[in-house]
Design a protein around this motif. Structure first.
Motif, PDB file in Angstrom:
ATOM      1  N   MET A  57      46.464  58.751  39.850  1.00  0.00           N
ATOM      2  CA  MET A  57      46.390  58.825  38.353  1.00  0.00           C
ATOM      3  C   MET A  57      46.526  57.560  38.491  1.00  0.00           C
ATOM      4  O   MET A  57      46.455  56.211  38.363  1.00  0.00           O
ATOM      5  N   GLY A  58      47.318  56.910  39.778  1.00  0.00           N
ATOM      6  CA  GLY A  58      48.574  55.391  39.566  1.00  0.00           C
ATOM      7  C   GLY A  58      46.641  54.741  40.483  1.00  0.00           C
ATOM      8  O   GLY A  58      46.809  53.470  40.277  1.00  0.00           O
ATOM      9  N   ILE A  59      45.515  55.130  40.895  1.00  0.00           N
ATOM     10  CA  ILE A  59      44.844  54.698  41.021  1.00  0.00           C
ATOM     11  C   ILE A  59      43.985  54.198  40.006  1.00  0.00           C
ATOM     12  O   ILE A  59      43.297  52.972  39.687  1.00  0.00           O
ATOM     13  N   TYR A  60      44.316  55.182  38.918  1.00  0.00           N
ATOM     14  CA  TYR A  60      43.370  54.938  37.201  1.00  0.00           C
ATOM     15  C   TYR A  60      44.057  53.718  37.272  1.00  0.00           C
ATOM     16  O   TYR A  60      43.402  52.988  36.310  1.00  0.00           O
ATOM     17  N   PHE A  61      45.090  53.791  36.869  1.00  0.00           N
ATOM     18  CA  PHE A  61      46.139  52.088  36.297  1.00  0.00           C
ATOM     19  C   PHE A  61      45.777  51.208  37.279  1.00  0.00           C
ATOM     20  O   PHE A  61      45.767  50.564  36.369  1.00  0.00           O
ATOM     21  N   CYS A  62      45.818  51.528  38.242  1.00  0.00           N
ATOM     22  CA  CYS A  62      45.404  50.285  39.096  1.00  0.00           C
ATOM     23  C   CYS A  62      43.978  49.336  39.115  1.00  0.00           C
ATOM     24  O   CYS A  62      43.842  48.084  38.910  1.00  0.00           O
ATOM     25  N   PHE A  63      43.276  50.493  38.417  1.00  0.00           N
ATOM     26  CA  PHE A  63      41.676  49.923  38.324  1.00  0.00           C
ATOM     27  C   PHE A  63      41.685  49.489  36.592  1.00  0.00           C
ATOM     28  O   PHE A  63      40.880  48.103  36.813  1.00  0.00           O
ATOM     29  N   SER A  64      42.161  49.848  36.371  1.00  0.00           N
ATOM     30  CA  SER A  64      42.605  49.271  34.594  1.00  0.00           C
ATOM     31  C   SER A  64      43.438  48.033  34.472  1.00  0.00           C
ATOM     32  O   SER A  64      42.628  47.091  34.569  1.00  0.00           O
ATOM     33  N   ILE A  65      44.612  47.678  35.224  1.00  0.00           N
ATOM     34  CA  ILE A  65      44.681  46.455  35.304  1.00  0.00           C
ATOM     35  C   ILE A  65      43.400  45.933  36.471  1.00  0.00           C
ATOM     36  O   ILE A  65      43.681  44.701  35.648  1.00  0.00           O
ATOM     37  N   ILE A  66      43.028  45.967  36.783  1.00  0.00           N
ATOM     38  CA  ILE A  66      41.706  44.474  37.797  1.00  0.00           C
ATOM     39  C   ILE A  66      40.803  44.541  36.432  1.00  0.00           C
ATOM     40  O   ILE A  66      40.063  43.320  37.044  1.00  0.00           O
ATOM     41  N   ILE A  67      40.510  45.620  35.850  1.00  0.00           N
ATOM     42  CA  ILE A  67      39.454  45.102  34.633  1.00  0.00           C
ATOM     43  C   ILE A  67      39.613  44.750  33.709  1.00  0.00           C
ATOM     44  O   ILE A  67      39.553  43.674  33.925  1.00  0.00           O
ATOM     45  N   ILE A  68      41.452  44.564  33.623  1.00  0.00           N
ATOM     46  CA  ILE A  68      41.465  43.352  32.943  1.00  0.00           C
ATOM     47  C   ILE A  68      42.402  42.009  33.170  1.00  0.00           C
ATOM     48  O   ILE A  68      41.383  41.435  32.862  1.00  0.00           O
ATOM     49  N   ALA A  69      42.489  42.274  34.438  1.00  0.00           N
ATOM     50  CA  ALA A  69      42.661  40.307  35.586  1.00  0.00           C
ATOM     51  C   ALA A  69      41.413  40.579  35.541  1.00  0.00           C
ATOM     52  O   ALA A  69      41.109  39.147  34.832  1.00  0.00           O
ATOM     53  N   CYS A  70      39.975  40.959  35.609  1.00  0.00           N
ATOM     54  CA  CYS A  70      39.012  40.626  35.740  1.00  0.00           C
ATOM     55  C   CYS A  70      38.640  39.472  34.414  1.00  0.00           C
ATOM     56  O   CYS A  70      37.452  38.867  34.198  1.00  0.00           O
ATOM     57  N   ILE A  71      38.352  39.832  33.061  1.00  0.00           N
ATOM     58  CA  ILE A  71      38.526  39.907  32.193  1.00  0.00           C
ATOM     59  C   ILE A  71      38.935  38.667  31.727  1.00  0.00           C
ATOM     60  O   ILE A  71      38.523  38.020  30.832  1.00  0.00           O
ATOM     61  N   LEU A  72      40.307  38.686  31.728  1.00  0.00           N
ATOM     62  CA  LEU A  72      41.413  37.229  31.644  1.00  0.00           C
ATOM     63  C   LEU A  72      40.578  36.962  32.284  1.00  0.00           C
ATOM     64  O   LEU A  72      40.186  35.071  32.050  1.00  0.00           O
ATOM     65  N   GLN A  73      39.823  36.716  33.771  1.00  0.00           N
ATOM     66  CA  GLN A  73      39.482  35.141  34.913  1.00  0.00           C
ATOM     67  C   GLN A  73      38.086  34.830  34.061  1.00  0.00           C
ATOM     68  O   GLN A  73      38.058  33.692  33.926  1.00  0.00           O
ATOM     69  N   VAL A  74      37.618  35.681  33.991  1.00  0.00           N
ATOM     70  CA  VAL A  74      36.468  35.506  32.791  1.00  0.00           C
ATOM     71  C   VAL A  74      36.483  34.328  31.737  1.00  0.00           C
ATOM     72  O   VAL A  74      35.627  32.993  31.200  1.00  0.00           O
ATOM     73  N   LEU A  75      36.929  35.082  31.010  1.00  0.00           N
ATOM     74  CA  LEU A  75      37.669  33.678  29.490  1.00  0.00           C
ATOM     75  C   LEU A  75      38.208  32.931  30.183  1.00  0.00           C
ATOM     76  O   LEU A  75      38.168  31.609  29.311  1.00  0.00           O
ATOM     77  N   ILE A  76      38.971  32.526  31.188  1.00  0.00           N
ATOM     78  CA  ILE A  76      39.972  30.986  31.318  1.00  0.00           C
ATOM     79  C   ILE A  76      38.724  30.580  32.207  1.00  0.00           C
ATOM     80  O   ILE A  76      39.496  29.183  31.455  1.00  0.00           O
ATOM     81  N   VAL A  77      38.159  30.484  32.332  1.00  0.00           N
ATOM     82  CA  VAL A  77      37.027  30.158  33.449  1.00  0.00           C
ATOM     83  C   VAL A  77      35.880  29.438  32.463  1.00  0.00           C
ATOM     84  O   VAL A  77      35.793  27.779  32.047  1.00  0.00           O
ATOM     85  N   LEU A  78      35.984  29.597  31.691  1.00  0.00           N
ATOM     86  CA  LEU A  78      35.489  29.847  30.189  1.00  0.00           C
ATOM     87  C   LEU A  78      35.638  28.575  29.366  1.00  0.00           C
ATOM     88  O   LEU A  78      34.543  28.127  28.885  1.00  0.00           O
TER      89      LEU A  78
END
Length: 87
Positions: free
Chosen positions: A1-22
């Motif tokens: 359960m914890g690993i899926y939460f961590c993966f979802s946070i990573i994906i959200i952070a990656c999407i935010l990173q792309v938006l900020i760079v753009l």
């Protein structure tokens, strides 16, 4: 359960990173902004500083979250490995 939460946070952070760079302007635009009025250029500099700091913060967060996700992957014990070999 914890690993899926961590993966979802990573994906959200990656999407935010792309938006900020753009959203960030290129360096030529910031250099051209030096010829504008002082009030406008201070706003541009503060926004650029915020975007740069948030980029580095998100990059560090993604790195740390990837290490935590890797460490939280369940590993088999020696007993589990022996049972797999005998089957």
């Amino acid at each position: 359960m914890g690993i899926y939460f961590c993966f979802s946070i990573i994906i959200i952070a990656c999407i935010l990173q792309v938006l900020i760079v753009l959203v960030q302007n290129s360096k030529e635009v910031v250099l051209a902004a030096n010829f504008t009025s002082a009030g406008q250029s201070m706003g541009i500099r503060k926004t650029a500083d915020f975007l740069e700091k948030s980029t580095w913060t998100l990059a560090a967060a993604i790195l740390i979250l990837c290490v935590v996700a890797t460490a939280s992957i369940p590993r088999g014990t020696v007993q589990d490995i022996r049972e797999l070999k005998t089957d």
